[in-house]
Structures are given as C-alpha cells and as structure tokens.
Design an enzyme around this catalytic site. Structure first.
Site, PDB file in Angstrom:
ATOM      1  N   THR A  95     -10.617  -1.570   4.948  1.00  0.00           N
ATOM      2  CA  THR A  95     -10.712  -1.606   3.321  1.00  0.00           C
ATOM      3  C   THR A  95      -9.629  -2.358   3.037  1.00  0.00           C
ATOM      4  O   THR A  95      -8.633  -2.637   3.471  1.00  0.00           O
ATOM      5  CB  THR A  95     -10.527  -0.081   2.830  1.00  0.00           C
ATOM      6  OG1 THR A  95      -9.105   0.474   3.156  1.00  0.00           O
ATOM      7  CG2 THR A  95     -11.527   0.810   3.409  1.00  0.00           C
ATOM      8  N   LYS A 124      -3.134  -3.988   5.784  1.00  0.00           N
ATOM      9  CA  LYS A 124      -1.400  -3.900   5.971  1.00  0.00           C
ATOM     10  C   LYS A 124      -1.018  -2.689   4.971  1.00  0.00           C
ATOM     11  O   LYS A 124       0.249  -2.450   5.284  1.00  0.00           O
ATOM     12  CB  LYS A 124      -1.079  -5.411   5.108  1.00  0.00           C
ATOM     13  CG  LYS A 124      -1.319  -6.694   6.096  1.00  0.00           C
ATOM     14  CD  LYS A 124      -0.643  -7.688   5.331  1.00  0.00           C
ATOM     15  CE  LYS A 124      -1.624  -8.168   3.971  1.00  0.00           C
ATOM     16  NZ  LYS A 124      -2.832  -8.642   4.146  1.00  0.00           N
ATOM     17  N   GLY A 153      -4.247 -12.953  11.242  1.00  0.00           N
ATOM     18  CA  GLY A 153      -5.371 -13.146  11.634  1.00  0.00           C
ATOM     19  C   GLY A 153      -6.033 -13.346  13.085  1.00  0.00           C
ATOM     20  O   GLY A 153      -5.715 -12.303  13.509  1.00  0.00           O
ATOM     21  N   GLY A 206     -11.137 -21.613  -3.085  1.00  0.00           N
ATOM     22  CA  GLY A 206     -11.264 -20.277  -2.897  1.00  0.00           C
ATOM     23  C   GLY A 206     -10.255 -19.958  -1.667  1.00  0.00           C
ATOM     24  O   GLY A 206     -10.139 -18.937  -1.144  1.00  0.00           O
ATOM     25  N   LYS A 224       3.771  -8.887   6.135  1.00  0.00           N
ATOM     26  CA  LYS A 224       3.496  -9.182   7.829  1.00  0.00           C
ATOM     27  C   LYS A 224       4.680  -9.223   8.606  1.00  0.00           C
ATOM     28  O   LYS A 224       4.540  -8.431   9.726  1.00  0.00           O
ATOM     29  CB  LYS A 224       2.830 -10.503   8.081  1.00  0.00           C
ATOM     30  CG  LYS A 224       1.325 -10.420   7.238  1.00  0.00           C
ATOM     31  CD  LYS A 224       0.783 -11.644   6.996  1.00  0.00           C
ATOM     32  CE  LYS A 224      -0.555 -11.484   6.426  1.00  0.00           C
ATOM     33  NZ  LYS A 224      -1.182 -12.702   5.962  1.00  0.00           N
TER      34      LYS A 224
END
Lengths: 337, 161
Positions: A95, A124, A153, A206, A224
């Site tokens: 989510t 996160k 990623g 984007g 991160k």
C-alpha cells in the site's frame, strides 16, 4: 505458496505481471508455485482459495482502476479481514507510504505476522516508523520479513549487504536513492537549466510528482537511509535522527563549478553508526555514485572488501518486481523449498 | 615565475610540469601586475610525487628560459573542495576567507565565483589546503559554522569531514 496481495497499484500489478510471465520458470528453476489467493485494494477484495486468475484481474484493475469491480469481488475496506481470515503463507504489503504514522501498512504487517504469515513489503512508512518493533515481532512470531523493494527499487542493497557481504563490518553506507532528484540534477548539469524549469519538465514527464516536496527536500532519501541504517547497521533510528538538506537551492552555476573541478553534485544519503545525513554532495565524475538520469546507486564501505557499489533502476513497477519476487524466492529457500 | 608577455609563454612553462607527472592545482596569471621589464608574474601551484621529479621540472624550466623567482614547497599537503551557495558577496566572502586563513596550517588556495542573476543566489567553489588531515577537517567544520551563520548552503565531498 499461498499469497495475499495487500495493495494492487503499480507495484502490486507489476508483481502480478511478473508472476504470470514467470510461472513456468519459478516452477522449473525454483520449485516454487505461487498461488495468489487474495488481492485487496482500498475499495475492495477478490478472493479465491484455489488461486486467482491474475491475467484477468490485471485486465480489470487496469481498465477500471480497482479490484473491487472484478467479478466476484467484495467492496469495502477488507485488508485486515483478508489478512486474518484467508489462509496464506505470504502477505505482500504494497500500500502507499505514510511516513508519519506508517499506516495502514504498519497494522497490516503486524496483523499478518501475528497471524503467522511471512511478510514482504515495499512500504517505507512502517519501516521508518517501527523497524525494530517489526523486526522483533517477526522473530517472536517465527515468520520471515523482507523489504528489499523499500530501498533502491530493483537494487538488491539489503540482500547484498546482509548475505553476500556478511563477513564484513559495514563502516558506512552512501546512496543516491531518489530517482526524481537525480534526474533533476542530471538535467541541470547537462542543460545548465535552472531547478524550477527542470522540475517542471520532470513533472510533465511523470518523473516528479505533482507535489514533489518529499523528493526534493530529501525526505524520501532520508527514509531510505534510515531503513538501511536500521537493517544493516543495527541502529534504532527514526526520521527525526536524520540531518536533511534538499536540492532546491542547488543552482546550475554551482554544478558547473563542480564540473570544472572534475566533480558533480548528487543528493547523497549517508549512514554511519551515530550519524545519518542527507544532502547535496560533491561526487567525483566517474565515481560509482555519479550515476545519471533516474538511476540509483549504493556504496558500502567495508572493513574487508573496502568498497562495493551497485547501481540500477530505483523505481518502476517491472524493475521493482525484481526485488519483490526475489524476496519471495528467498523466503521459499529459507523455508527449505 | 615571470614570463614574457608573448603568446605561448605560459604553455612553455606548464609543459615540463605535466611531462614529469605533476598535477597543476592553480594558475594565477597577473597581467595587470607586470614587472618593470614588462614580464607577467605567474603563480603556479602543482603537486608532484617526489623531490627528484621537482628538480627535473625546475631544470627543464631553466633550460627553456623561464625565470623562477620564488619557490615554496609543502610536503604532504591535504586539499579539500567545497561549494557554497547563497548570498556569498553580501555575506562578505573576504571575511569567510580571512577566518579560514587565520587557522594555523590552513589556507584558501583557490576560489571560483559564479554570480547568479540579480537578486538570485550565487555559487562559489573553494579549495582549502592544509598541512594534514586533522587541520583540513577542522577547516571544514569551521567553514560549516560560518556557512550556517551566513545562511549559505555548503556542499562538501562524499567522505569529507
């Protein structure tokens, strides 16, 4: 393996596509037969204990924007009901991130662990808010907990450090961990264009979000670096422990001055025991962290190996599915599969 | 050194340095301060591996007729580069440099400025040279303090400080 997907946005769909494409490969090469028994988003849930037809579900989600409009779906906020009520081996928590409360992901993960499910997440929020709590809850419940996709990623930073570099003491971790800001800094350096113009371009493409605050102020990178520090350096840090500076004040002239000295400017997160920091840094051209475009990179400073760096795509549903699927195979192996 | 004010002279002086493996750090070519004989004073800072090579560079310069007027050496100097972004001139860059130069064994050895559009912030690149690692770190933390007082964004190298 019976799998529950909580969250069916970009990452949930990317993972589902990989599961469809790689079904034969997973069975043949890994002896793994993943069966998605439920997929849930904020509007509803579809459940089939025999295994959902993912190709059909993807079609619905892409056409109508939610799994709630799939044939046989139930509407409503059903995540907790599915996590606790549907028999499964692994729960994927995918989510959207909330870095202040960690919710709803935090509760999803806790309930899944308490129900005896292994958990894989890209989220996160829960990791920044409650890493230690989740880590020890997983141990108490005797379940596996993986979060490779939350940092970098597709880059297997956590797994590389935890497994393949396990014989080293990690002295310092440095990372270019945010594709949006790296794209902006790269364009500023190649075009000499000011920050505001490049940001607008990134938004049109984007690459940057409509509200890019979390990226450009360095907060996403701070999340991160917090996760890396907590999971690899054994710290118990939160966002408030990170000294953060963003890139909004970086000017193209400054990048030019850096280039004249053989350097470039990158937004770098740094984690050492006792100090967590995010800010623009000078990086020598040609250094492994001097990656261009939306690429990410991580460098570990180690006692034996000295320096190990990896670079790769830090975002994108297909790229990130590499980490999400890797975690699943890893759990499968850990359990002796 | 002092060079004749004719084309090609500077290149002539630089060539032996790179030929013997030296690394040029800065060149100050002061045309507006010509000597009475019309020569241009040039200050060169370069790094070179050892004394034997330095001697070869000096011999080559002499052979080419380049007049070396003053020679200073510093062994094992440590250099660090930092960028500053903000209202650098208005917050008195001279004062910033003086404060660093006042530290023992530390000097600002290079400075480049890029002025912003009117009303916008400017950027500066500063090279600080110090006798050793400890002094360079203390210079960096001093600069950090000055920068935050003057509301400048300071960008240092990865791994520095």
């Amino acid at each position: 393996m019976r799998i529950v997907l909580i969250g069916f946005g970009n990452l949930g769909r990317g993972l589902s596509r990989a599961l469809v494409q790689k079904a034969g490969f997973l069975r043949r090469d890994h002896g793994l037969i993943p069966r998605v028994v439920a997929a849930v988003d904020e509007f509803g849930a579809v459940v089939d204990e025999k295994g959902l037809n993912l190709a059909g579900l993807l079609k619905t989600a892409e056409g109508k924007g939610t799994v709630a409009l799939h044939r046989g779906a139930k509407r409503g906020r059903l995540a907790l009901q599915v996590i606790e009520g549907i028999e499964a081996d692994v729960v994927y928590e995918l989510t959207p991130t909330n870095i202040e409360t960690g919710e709803p992901g935090l509760t999803h993960i806790k309930r899944a662990m308490q129900a005896g499910r292994h958990v894989i997440t890209s989220n996160k929020g829960p990791l920044v808010v409650a890493f230690r709590e989740l880590d020890s809850l997983a141990k108490r419940c005797g379940v596996e907990f993986r979060y490779s996709a939350s940092v970098g990623g597709a880059i297997p930073a956590v797994g590389l450090a935890k497994k393949l570099l396990a014989g080293n003491k990690i002295r310092e971790i440095r990372g270019v961990l945010n594709g949006t800001t790296n794209y902006i800094l790269t364009r500023m350096s190649t075009e000499g264009a000011p920050f505001e113009i490049v940001l607008r371009e990134a938004q049109e493409l984007g690459i940057a979000e409509k509200d890019p605050t979390l990226d450009i102020e360095g907060i996403d990178t701070a999340c991160k670096i917090t996760i890396l520090a907590n999971s690899l350096l054994g710290t118990n840090a939160g966002l408030k422990d990170v000294k953060v500076a963003g890139i909004a004040r970086v000017r193209p002239e400054a990048i030019r001055l850096a280039q004249e000295a053989g350097q470039t400017i990158k937004l770098v997160g740094t984690a050492k025991r006792g100090s967590l920091e995010v800010g623009p840094k000078l990086v020598p051209l040609g250094h492994p962290l001097a990656v261009g475009g939306t690429l990410n990179a991580v460098t570990f400073e180690l006692d034996l190996a000295r320096e190990i760096s990896i670079t790769g795509f830090g975002a994108g549903p297909r790229e990130t599915s590499s980490s999400l699927l890797g975690d699943l195979i890893d759990i499968h192996r850990t359990l002796g599969g | 050194m002092e060079l004749e004010d004719v084309p090609g002279e500077l290149l002539k002086a630089l060539e032996p340095i790179s030929r013997f493996g030296g690394n040029i750090q800065s060149i100050m070519h002061q045309r507006e301060r010509k000597t009475p004989l019309g020569r241009v004073p040039v200050m060169l800072i370069f790094e070179i591996g050892d004394r034997a090579r330095l001697n070869r560079v000096l011999a080559a310069l002499r052979a080419r007729g380049v007049r070396v007027t003053q020679l200073g050496e510093r062994e094992g100097a440590v250099r660090v580069t930092a960028l500053l972004i903000g209202h650098i001139i208005h917050t008195d860059i001279r004062d910033t440099i003086d404060r660093l130069n006042a530290l023992r064994g530390v000097r600002v050895s290079d400075l480049s400025l890029a002025m912003g559009e009117p009303g916008q912030e400017s950027a500066a690149r500063m090279t600080i040279t110090a006798d050793d690692e400890r002094r360079v770190n203390s210079a960096i933390s001093n600069l950090q303090r000055i920068a935050s007082r003057k509301k400048l964004l300071m960008i240092t190298s990865i791994g520095a400080g």
